[in-house]
Design an enzyme around this catalytic site. Structure first.
Site, PDB file in Angstrom:
ATOM      1  N   LYS A  73       0.810  -0.958  -0.118  1.00 25.97           N
ATOM      2  CA  LYS A  73      -0.109   0.406   0.141  1.00 25.97           C
ATOM      3  C   LYS A  73       0.764   1.016   0.295  1.00 25.97           C
ATOM      4  CE  LYS A  73      -4.667  -1.285   2.184  1.00 25.97           C
ATOM      5  NZ  LYS A  73      -5.487  -1.132   2.721  1.00 25.97           N
ATOM      6  N   LYS A  81     -11.095  -4.116  -4.977  1.00 26.08           N
ATOM      7  CA  LYS A  81     -11.429  -2.631  -5.124  1.00 26.08           C
ATOM      8  C   LYS A  81     -10.927  -2.051  -5.271  1.00 26.08           C
ATOM      9  CE  LYS A  81     -11.787  -2.792  -0.241  1.00 26.08           C
ATOM     10  NZ  LYS A  81     -13.372  -3.197   0.306  1.00 26.08           N
ATOM     11  N   LYS A  99      -4.576  -9.979  -7.155  1.00 27.47           N
ATOM     12  CA  LYS A  99      -5.670 -10.706  -6.569  1.00 27.47           C
ATOM     13  C   LYS A  99      -7.163  -9.714  -6.910  1.00 27.47           C
ATOM     14  CE  LYS A  99      -6.348  -8.517  -2.294  1.00 27.47           C
ATOM     15  NZ  LYS A  99      -5.367  -7.741  -1.436  1.00 27.47           N
TER      16      LYS A  99
HETATM   17  P1  TYM Z   1     -10.481  -6.007   3.535  1.00 27.07           P
HETATM   18  O1  TYM Z   1     -11.262  -4.942   3.904  1.00 27.07           O
HETATM   19  O2  TYM Z   1      -9.064  -5.819   2.093  1.00 27.07           O
HETATM   20  O3  TYM Z   1     -10.690  -7.505   3.202  1.00 27.07           O
HETATM   21  C1  TYM Z   1     -11.805  -8.176   4.120  1.00 27.07           C
HETATM   22  C2  TYM Z   1     -11.647  -9.453   3.765  1.00 27.07           C
HETATM   23  O4  TYM Z   1     -11.938  -9.961   2.620  1.00 27.07           O
HETATM   24  C3  TYM Z   1     -10.795 -10.422   2.228  1.00 27.07           C
HETATM   25  N1  TYM Z   1     -10.684 -10.299   0.722  1.00 27.07           N
HETATM   26  C4  TYM Z   1     -10.294 -11.667  -0.045  1.00 27.07           C
HETATM   27  N2  TYM Z   1     -10.607 -12.953  -0.430  1.00 27.07           N
HETATM   28  C5  TYM Z   1     -10.179 -13.882  -0.559  1.00 27.07           C
HETATM   29  N3  TYM Z   1     -10.113 -13.304  -2.274  1.00 27.07           N
HETATM   30  C6  TYM Z   1      -9.852 -11.996  -2.244  1.00 27.07           C
HETATM   31  N4  TYM Z   1      -9.790 -11.010  -3.780  1.00 27.07           N
HETATM   32  C7  TYM Z   1     -10.289 -11.316  -1.225  1.00 27.07           C
HETATM   33  N5  TYM Z   1     -10.191 -10.109  -1.443  1.00 27.07           N
HETATM   34  C8  TYM Z   1     -10.256  -9.279  -0.056  1.00 27.07           C
HETATM   35  C9  TYM Z   1      -9.686 -10.386   2.808  1.00 27.07           C
HETATM   36  O5  TYM Z   1      -8.790 -11.130   3.339  1.00 27.07           O
HETATM   37  C10 TYM Z   1     -10.002 -10.123   4.130  1.00 27.07           C
HETATM   38  O6  TYM Z   1     -11.236 -11.592   5.224  1.00 27.07           O
HETATM   39  N6  TYM Z   1      -7.509  -5.748   7.670  1.00 27.07           N
HETATM   40  C11 TYM Z   1      -8.865  -6.755   6.800  1.00 27.07           C
HETATM   41  C12 TYM Z   1      -9.649  -6.116   8.077  1.00 27.07           C
HETATM   42  C13 TYM Z   1      -9.350  -6.026   9.122  1.00 27.07           C
HETATM   43  C14 TYM Z   1      -9.911  -7.474  10.240  1.00 27.07           C
HETATM   44  C15 TYM Z   1      -9.484  -7.155  11.209  1.00 27.07           C
HETATM   45  C16 TYM Z   1      -9.921  -8.369   9.230  1.00 27.07           C
HETATM   46  C17 TYM Z   1      -9.482  -4.919  10.365  1.00 27.07           C
HETATM   47  N7  TYM Z   1      -9.112  -6.114  11.640  1.00 27.07           N
HETATM   48  C18 TYM Z   1     -10.095  -7.825  12.184  1.00 27.07           C
HETATM   49  C19 TYM Z   1      -9.842 -10.179  10.290  1.00 27.07           C
HETATM   50  C20 TYM Z   1     -10.115  -9.901  11.644  1.00 27.07           C
HETATM   51  C21 TYM Z   1      -8.584  -5.787   5.803  1.00 27.07           C
HETATM   52  O7  TYM Z   1      -7.893  -5.116   5.387  1.00 27.07           O
HETATM   53  O8  TYM Z   1      -9.648  -6.882   4.370  1.00 27.07           O
END
Ligand code: TYM
Length: 338
Positions: free
Chosen positions: A117, A203, A200
């Site tokens: 990022k 968004k 990947k």
């Molecule tokens: P974020 O918002 O990027 O994504 C949310 C969830 O979606 C999953 N994900 C995917 N899974 C499979 N294929 C993909 N292409 C894909 N893109 C996104 C992510 O693995 C995630 O599970 N840091 C985290 C948010 C967070 C969090 C937490 C998660 C903050 N605190 C505590 C778990 C526990 C994040 O940026 O996810």
């Protein structure tokens, strides 16, 4: 004797843009599956994480509500799960600060999400983006969560959460925080771009054709699948045959996850078919599964006051769980008055 912890699931999603099929298959659909008797389930819109990169305030508000609508439309029941936005439960940031003092610079420096990022512009990225994983550890541990369902890309952050819990317990000579398990299961823990099987689905990809958005209508979904990049060969009948065929593997993974099936079972069915035959099957399945969700999301978005009430009630329930754990943490650390 080791403390036993209530089986509790926590996971979060950033309201930093629309939901993608990756978020749905890698996260939300699995959150729905974990709801029920075995676990208490807590799901969060992590708005404080989202602002580690610039978010327009009006967009952030809209995206938070839309994400809440996405959770509910996908089957998260705000009665049986605790559903809320992170900023409304200040215990997350309070514990996050303590974890900023536990986590080491060297640990955070190794985080690949930060490197991705921040890119070449590290000096100009926010301090919050660097400290992001310590707040994520707090999200999880302020509930003593034992299980964290996430996609593959979040594995390193959950491992860091384990390191933080272990170091805190060790430094203060307590057995207070659980060593949380990441739950990374199923066929779609890493959904890839429809245009490039090595990237990947995200968004933030500039090409809208690279992803399926949860708000896409049936025509858009079908068109994106029709145009998805593939190779010229027929589908194999065995998993081994997907080796070195990232685009084929991705479409089969998506099919399997969406159909609650396995890659083996899907290939047993479609092995030998050309993509010209397989893609319409995938498009029909995707439309059948996703259209009801996107229309329910649109319906819910017309009742924002209801969404806001659900979030307020969820935050209240979350605080009731988090406050005593934060208080005990303060006592352990030596804060007078805790
Ligand atoms: P974020 O918002 O990027 O994504 C949310 C969830 O979606 C999953 N994900 C995917 N899974 C499979 N294929 C993909 N292409 C894909 N893109 C996104 C992510 O693995 C995630 O599970 N840091 C985290 C948010 C967070 C969090 C937490 C998660 C903050 N605190 C505590 C778990 C526990 C994040 O940026 O996810």
């Amino acid at each position: 004797m080791a403390t036993t912890f209530t089986p509790r699931v926590f996971s979060g999603i950033q309201p930093s843009g629309g939901l993608t099929l990756g978020n749905y298959l890698g996260a939300i659909k699995r959150f729905v599956d974990m709801q029920g008797a075995e676990f208490e389930t807590i799901y969060c819109m992590v708005d404080l994480h989202a602002i580690t990169v610039w978010q327009d305030p009006a967009d952030l508000r809209k995206n938070t509500r839309e994400l809440c609508a996405g959770f509910i439309a996908s089957g998260i029941d705000p009665e049986s799960s605790v559903l809320f936005n992170q900023s409304q439960v200040p215990e997350h940031t309070q514990l996050g600060w303590i974890f900023n003092t536990v986590a080491r610079m060297g640990w955070l420096n190794r985080m690949t999400q930060f490197k991705d990022k921040a890119g070449k512009n590290r000096e100009n990225s926010s301090v919050g983006l660097f400290a992001y994983p310590a707040l994520m550890a707090a999200d999880i541990l302020v509930y003593h969560a034992t299980h964290v369902p996430v996609g593959e890309d979040q594995k390193q952050h959950v491992e860091l959460t384990r390191d933080i819990a272990a170091k805190f317990n060790h430094d203060y000579g307590v057995d207070f925080f659980p060593v949380t398990e990441p739950v990374i299961e199923g066929a779609a823990t890493r959904v890839m771009s429809l245009r490039d099987g090595s990237k990947k689905m995200s968004k933030s990809d500039p090409s809208d054709m690279s992803r399926i958005n949860m708000t896409d209508d049936a025509d858009a979904i079908a068109q994106k699948i029709r145009k998805a990049r593939t190779d010229p060969d027929a589908l194999p009948s065995e998993v081994d045959g997907l080796k070195d065929r990232p685009e084929a593997r991705n479409l089969v993974n998506i099919f399997a996850a969406m159909n609650d099936s396995t890659v083996e079972a899907v290939l047993a069915d479609v092995g030998g078919k050309q993509f010209s035959e397989f893609k319409p099957l995938l498009a029909d399945l995707a439309v059948a599964k996703l259209s009801p969700i996107s229309s329910e999301m649109a319906r819910l978005m017309e009742h924002q006051d209801e969404i806001d009430k659900i979030l307020a009630r969820g935050a209240e329930r979350a605080r009731a769980l988090a406050a005593p754990i934060l208080k005990q943490t303060y006592e352990i650390v030596g804060m007078v008055g805790a």
